[in-house]
Scaffold this motif. Sequence first.
Motif, mmCIF file in Angstrom:
data_model
loop_
_atom_site.group_PDB
_atom_site.id
_atom_site.type_symbol
_atom_site.label_atom_id
_atom_site.label_comp_id
_atom_site.label_asym_id
_atom_site.label_seq_id
_atom_site.Cartn_x
_atom_site.Cartn_y
_atom_site.Cartn_z
ATOM 1 N N LEU A 67 -37.253 26.701 59.908
ATOM 2 C CA LEU A 67 -35.931 26.600 60.516
ATOM 3 C C LEU A 67 -35.970 26.882 62.019
ATOM 4 O O LEU A 67 -35.357 26.161 62.809
ATOM 5 N N LEU A 68 -36.687 27.929 62.411
ATOM 6 C CA LEU A 68 -36.766 28.269 63.834
ATOM 7 C C LEU A 68 -37.503 27.200 64.639
ATOM 8 O O LEU A 68 -37.069 26.825 65.728
ATOM 9 N N SER A 69 -38.603 26.708 64.104
ATOM 10 C CA SER A 69 -39.362 25.704 64.850
ATOM 11 C C SER A 69 -38.643 24.366 64.891
ATOM 12 O O SER A 69 -38.969 23.504 65.714
ATOM 13 N N GLY A 70 -37.629 24.181 64.030
ATOM 14 C CA GLY A 70 -36.817 22.979 64.067
ATOM 15 C C GLY A 70 -35.719 23.006 65.121
ATOM 16 O O GLY A 70 -35.067 21.987 65.363
ATOM 17 N N LEU A 71 -35.504 24.149 65.731
ATOM 18 C CA LEU A 71 -34.491 24.249 66.777
ATOM 19 C C LEU A 71 -34.860 23.338 67.949
ATOM 20 O O LEU A 71 -35.990 23.398 68.449
ATOM 21 N N PRO A 72 -33.947 22.489 68.406
ATOM 22 C CA PRO A 72 -34.254 21.639 69.552
ATOM 23 C C PRO A 72 -34.686 22.430 70.793
ATOM 24 O O PRO A 72 -35.502 21.952 71.583
ATOM 25 N N LEU A 73 -34.159 23.653 70.963
ATOM 26 C CA LEU A 73 -34.549 24.478 72.111
ATOM 27 C C LEU A 73 -35.834 25.276 71.869
ATOM 28 O O LEU A 73 -36.258 26.027 72.748
ATOM 29 N N PHE A 74 -36.448 25.128 70.703
ATOM 30 C CA PHE A 74 -37.617 25.939 70.342
ATOM 31 C C PHE A 74 -38.671 26.021 71.452
ATOM 32 O O PHE A 74 -39.181 27.114 71.727
ATOM 33 N N PRO A 75 -39.019 24.909 72.127
ATOM 34 C CA PRO A 75 -40.047 25.027 73.179
ATOM 35 C C PRO A 75 -39.642 25.931 74.342
ATOM 36 O O PRO A 75 -40.501 26.352 75.124
ATOM 37 N N TYR A 76 -38.351 26.219 74.455
ATOM 38 C CA TYR A 76 -37.836 27.010 75.574
ATOM 39 C C TYR A 76 -37.372 28.399 75.150
ATOM 40 O O TYR A 76 -36.698 29.084 75.911
ATOM 41 N N LEU A 77 -37.720 28.812 73.940
ATOM 42 C CA LEU A 77 -37.249 30.090 73.412
ATOM 43 C C LEU A 77 -38.361 31.128 73.349
ATOM 44 O O LEU A 77 -39.501 30.815 72.976
ATOM 45 N N ASP A 78 -38.011 32.363 73.684
ATOM 46 C CA ASP A 78 -38.810 33.532 73.319
ATOM 47 C C ASP A 78 -38.085 34.121 72.120
ATOM 48 O O ASP A 78 -36.889 34.456 72.215
ATOM 49 N N ILE A 79 -38.778 34.230 70.990
ATOM 50 C CA ILE A 79 -38.154 34.661 69.743
ATOM 51 C C ILE A 79 -38.831 35.927 69.242
ATOM 52 O O ILE A 79 -40.062 35.996 69.194
ATOM 53 N N THR A 80 -38.011 36.903 68.870
ATOM 54 C CA THR A 80 -38.499 38.128 68.244
ATOM 55 C C THR A 80 -37.846 38.241 66.876
ATOM 56 O O THR A 80 -36.618 38.174 66.767
ATOM 57 N N VAL A 81 -38.667 38.387 65.836
ATOM 58 C CA VAL A 81 -38.178 38.439 64.464
ATOM 59 C C VAL A 81 -38.455 39.816 63.874
ATOM 60 O O VAL A 81 -39.567 40.338 63.995
ATOM 61 N N THR A 82 -37.432 40.386 63.228
ATOM 62 C CA THR A 82 -37.570 41.658 62.537
ATOM 63 C C THR A 82 -37.076 41.482 61.103
ATOM 64 O O THR A 82 -35.909 41.162 60.887
ATOM 65 N N PRO A 83 -37.961 41.664 60.096
ATOM 66 C CA PRO A 83 -37.507 41.594 58.700
ATOM 67 C C PRO A 83 -36.572 42.765 58.401
ATOM 68 O O PRO A 83 -36.760 43.868 58.913
ATOM 69 N N LEU A 84 -35.566 42.517 57.567
ATOM 70 C CA LEU A 84 -34.589 43.542 57.230
ATOM 71 C C LEU A 84 -34.675 43.894 55.745
ATOM 72 O O LEU A 84 -34.989 43.052 54.913
ATOM 73 N N ALA A 85 -34.378 45.150 55.456
ATOM 74 C CA ALA A 85 -34.305 45.636 54.072
ATOM 75 C C ALA A 85 -33.014 46.425 53.919
ATOM 76 O O ALA A 85 -32.496 46.988 54.881
ATOM 77 N N THR A 86 -32.489 46.467 52.716
ATOM 78 C CA THR A 86 -31.257 47.203 52.449
ATOM 79 C C THR A 86 -31.459 48.688 52.708
ATOM 80 O O THR A 86 -32.453 49.269 52.269
ATOM 81 N N HIS A 87 -30.519 49.281 53.410
ATOM 82 C CA HIS A 87 -30.579 50.721 53.695
ATOM 83 C C HIS A 87 -30.023 51.477 52.486
ATOM 84 O O HIS A 87 -29.004 51.078 51.908
ATOM 85 N N PRO A 88 -30.653 52.574 52.088
ATOM 86 C CA PRO A 88 -30.198 53.291 50.903
ATOM 87 C C PRO A 88 -28.807 53.928 51.060
ATOM 88 O O PRO A 88 -28.165 54.242 50.048
ATOM 89 N N SER A 89 -28.313 54.095 52.283
ATOM 90 C CA SER A 89 -26.979 54.672 52.486
ATOM 91 C C SER A 89 -25.884 53.614 52.562
ATOM 92 O O SER A 89 -24.714 53.955 52.722
ATOM 93 N N LYS A 90 -26.233 52.358 52.447
ATOM 94 C CA LYS A 90 -25.245 51.271 52.542
ATOM 95 C C LYS A 90 -24.275 51.339 51.366
ATOM 96 O O LYS A 90 -24.701 51.494 50.223
ATOM 97 N N ILE A 91 -22.985 51.208 51.644
ATOM 98 C CA ILE A 91 -21.962 51.297 50.609
ATOM 99 C C ILE A 91 -21.831 49.993 49.854
ATOM 100 O O ILE A 91 -21.924 49.958 48.630
ATOM 101 N N ALA A 92 -21.595 48.870 50.561
ATOM 102 C CA ALA A 92 -21.347 47.596 49.894
ATOM 103 C C ALA A 92 -22.663 46.851 49.645
ATOM 104 O O ALA A 92 -23.497 46.754 50.534
ATOM 105 N N GLU A 93 -22.821 46.341 48.452
ATOM 106 C CA GLU A 93 -24.035 45.613 48.108
ATOM 107 C C GLU A 93 -24.028 44.169 48.573
ATOM 108 O O GLU A 93 -25.064 43.544 48.664
ATOM 109 N N ASP A 94 -22.853 43.604 48.865
ATOM 110 C CA ASP A 94 -22.782 42.176 49.152
ATOM 111 C C ASP A 94 -22.578 41.837 50.617
ATOM 112 O O ASP A 94 -22.274 40.714 50.950
ATOM 113 N N ASP A 95 -22.748 42.764 51.552
ATOM 114 C CA ASP A 95 -22.586 42.474 52.977
ATOM 115 C C ASP A 95 -23.794 41.778 53.539
ATOM 116 O O ASP A 95 -24.891 42.026 53.263
#
Length: 95
Positions: A67-95
């Motif tokens: 998906l990211l490499s399909g971006l038309p602006l991809f050749p002009y982007l600096d991209i930083t990716v951080t994987p996310l995990a559910t925090h144990p203190s989170k109240i709502a499960e569906d956010d």
Amino acid sequence: MLFHVRMDVHLPPDLDPATRDDLIAREKAYSQQLQRNGKWPQLWRIAGEYANFSILDTADNEELHRLLSGLPLFPYLDITVTPLATHPSKIAEDD
């Protein structure tokens, strides 16, 4: 899988204006389609910068890369990716 993605845009200052306009229009259409498909649930401009923070929701790392490499602006982007995990203190499960 959820990913926090920062994208910084660096278009060449001498880029032909028509080419620039075309790139931006194609980028908007592509990103809006991903939003409609639920792959890009959050998109936030970073005030004062030509950059954004986004949350992307993909099946795996490979889909994220596709998906990211399909971006038309991809050749002009600096991209930083951080994987996310559910925090144990989170109240709502569906956010």
